[in-house]
Design an enzyme around this catalytic site. Structure first.
Site, mmCIF file in Angstrom:
data_model
loop_
_atom_site.group_PDB
_atom_site.id
_atom_site.type_symbol
_atom_site.label_atom_id
_atom_site.label_comp_id
_atom_site.label_asym_id
_atom_site.label_seq_id
_atom_site.Cartn_x
_atom_site.Cartn_y
_atom_site.Cartn_z
ATOM 1 N N SER A 142 9.148 4.067 -10.114
ATOM 2 C CA SER A 142 8.828 5.451 -10.466
ATOM 3 C C SER A 142 10.086 6.177 -10.922
ATOM 4 C CB SER A 142 8.273 6.200 -9.256
ATOM 5 O OG SER A 142 7.207 5.492 -8.693
HETATM 6 N N1 SAH Z 1 8.173 2.112 -4.703
HETATM 7 C C1 SAH Z 1 8.317 1.131 -5.747
HETATM 8 C C2 SAH Z 1 7.334 1.393 -6.863
HETATM 9 C C3 SAH Z 1 6.560 0.166 -7.181
HETATM 10 S S1 SAH Z 1 5.176 0.378 -8.245
HETATM 11 C C4 SAH Z 1 9.742 1.011 -6.221
HETATM 12 O O1 SAH Z 1 10.607 1.787 -5.759
HETATM 13 O O2 SAH Z 1 10.018 0.128 -7.027
HETATM 14 C C5 SAH Z 1 3.836 0.216 -7.100
HETATM 15 C C6 SAH Z 1 3.695 -1.093 -6.439
HETATM 16 O O3 SAH Z 1 2.479 -1.031 -5.665
HETATM 17 C C7 SAH Z 1 3.544 -2.289 -7.350
HETATM 18 O O4 SAH Z 1 4.568 -3.203 -7.080
HETATM 19 C C8 SAH Z 1 2.170 -2.881 -6.965
HETATM 20 O O5 SAH Z 1 2.135 -4.302 -6.973
HETATM 21 C C9 SAH Z 1 1.996 -2.342 -5.564
HETATM 22 N N2 SAH Z 1 0.625 -2.316 -5.054
HETATM 23 C C10 SAH Z 1 -0.528 -1.996 -5.679
HETATM 24 N N3 SAH Z 1 -1.576 -2.114 -4.833
HETATM 25 C C11 SAH Z 1 -1.063 -2.507 -3.633
HETATM 26 C C12 SAH Z 1 -1.635 -2.820 -2.352
HETATM 27 N N4 SAH Z 1 -2.947 -2.754 -2.121
HETATM 28 N N5 SAH Z 1 -0.803 -3.185 -1.359
HETATM 29 C C13 SAH Z 1 0.545 -3.280 -1.557
HETATM 30 N N6 SAH Z 1 1.129 -3.011 -2.738
HETATM 31 C C14 SAH Z 1 0.344 -2.631 -3.761
#
Ligand code: SAH
Length: 249
Positions: A93
């Site tokens: 993000s």
């Molecule tokens: N906080 C992260 C942002 C990652 S984007 C950072 O700092 O990089 C959001 C992430 O949520 C993705 O990697 C995606 O695979 C994950 N995601 C989506 N659905 C999910 C679920 N049910 N459980 C765990 N992770 C999930």
């Protein structure tokens, strides 16, 4: 060496790093540290300009080296207010959104929060920021490739209070509950009941939620406060997060 001679030209692994600094002993990180910290200070000024005020959040974002969490081809953009690809179709993000969510999560608390659950570890950046703001961080990711990447990215920080978990975050993580805060980096159509159940009374959840089916299909940021009287939900501004998906892959 054209537009930005000092950063990111000195980042390790960048093609120019090897040629650019003949006078500096190999593997000496001080210059890099200073350079990237100056760039982070500028990022903090921009965040403050966007109205982000929580000093602990700004301090935490000033402390975490975002450029270490992105692909070496993207280090130039690491401190711009933009989301960046982290592989497997997911994104880190933008700093403004991370700061906004963490400011909402903290809700003006004077000190660090207790245990916090993050849904969607991705590259581990936000988990690293959270480690400055909570006593324990549980961060769950459903994609093994990213879970491994986050582990690798966080290794050098040796954050014993950050627990990286591979699993379906839609189920939360009951073993760490109750949580003072829950923050999701992926948006579904509703807040899963498990998250509400695992939130402590007095705790706060911040998550993107998709608008009920229909035309636009956008997302809004949602804040949910759990009180002794029940749950209070507030819908805030429009946001763009990757979808919340079930299962592990
Ligand atoms: N906080 C992260 C942002 C990652 S984007 C950072 O700092 O990089 C959001 C992430 O949520 C993705 O990697 C995606 O695979 C994950 N995601 C989506 N659905 C999910 C679920 N049910 N459980 C765990 N992770 C999930």
């Amino acid at each position: 060496m054209k537009e930005r001679p000092s950063f990111p030209a000195r980042l390790p692994g960048s093609a120019s790093a090897k040629k650019a600094k003949p006078a500096t002993p190999a593997n000496q990180p001080q210059g890099l540290g200073m350079d990237s910290s100056a760039v982070r200070q500028r990022m903090l000024q921009k965040l403050a300009g966007q109205g982000l005020r929580d000093p602990l959040v700004l301090q935490a974002m000033g402390a975490v080296e975002r450029h270490r969490f992105v692909d070496s081809a993207l280090v130039n953009q690491a401190y711009e207010d933009t989301s960046l690809p982290i592989g497997l179709g997911q994104t880190i993000s933008k700093p403004g959104v991370v700061a906004r969510m963490l400011e909402l999560l903290r809700n003006g608390a004077s000190g660090p929060l207790g245990r916090v659950l993050e849904i969607g570890t991705g590259c581990g950046y936000q988990a690293a920021v959270l480690s400055h703001l909570a006593s324990e961080v549980y961060s769950i990711e459903r994609l093994r490739g990213l879970h491994d990447k986050a582990r690798e990215n966080l290794r050098h920080l040796r954050l014993s209070r950050v627990h990286l978990l591979l699993g379906d975050g839609m189920l939360g993580y009951p073993a760490g509950a109750p949580y003072a805060g829950i923050v999701a980096a992926a948006g579904g159509e509703a807040i899963p009941q498990a998250w509400i159940d695992q939130l402590a009374v007095g705790g706060r959840l911040v998550a993107p939620v998709s608008h009920a089916s229909g035309a636009a299909g956008g997302q809004s940021l949602m804040v949910l406060d759990k009180t002794a009287q029940g749950v209070r939900q507030t819908v805030l501004e429009a946001v763009h997060f990757v979808p919340l998906k079930s299962g592990v892959a």
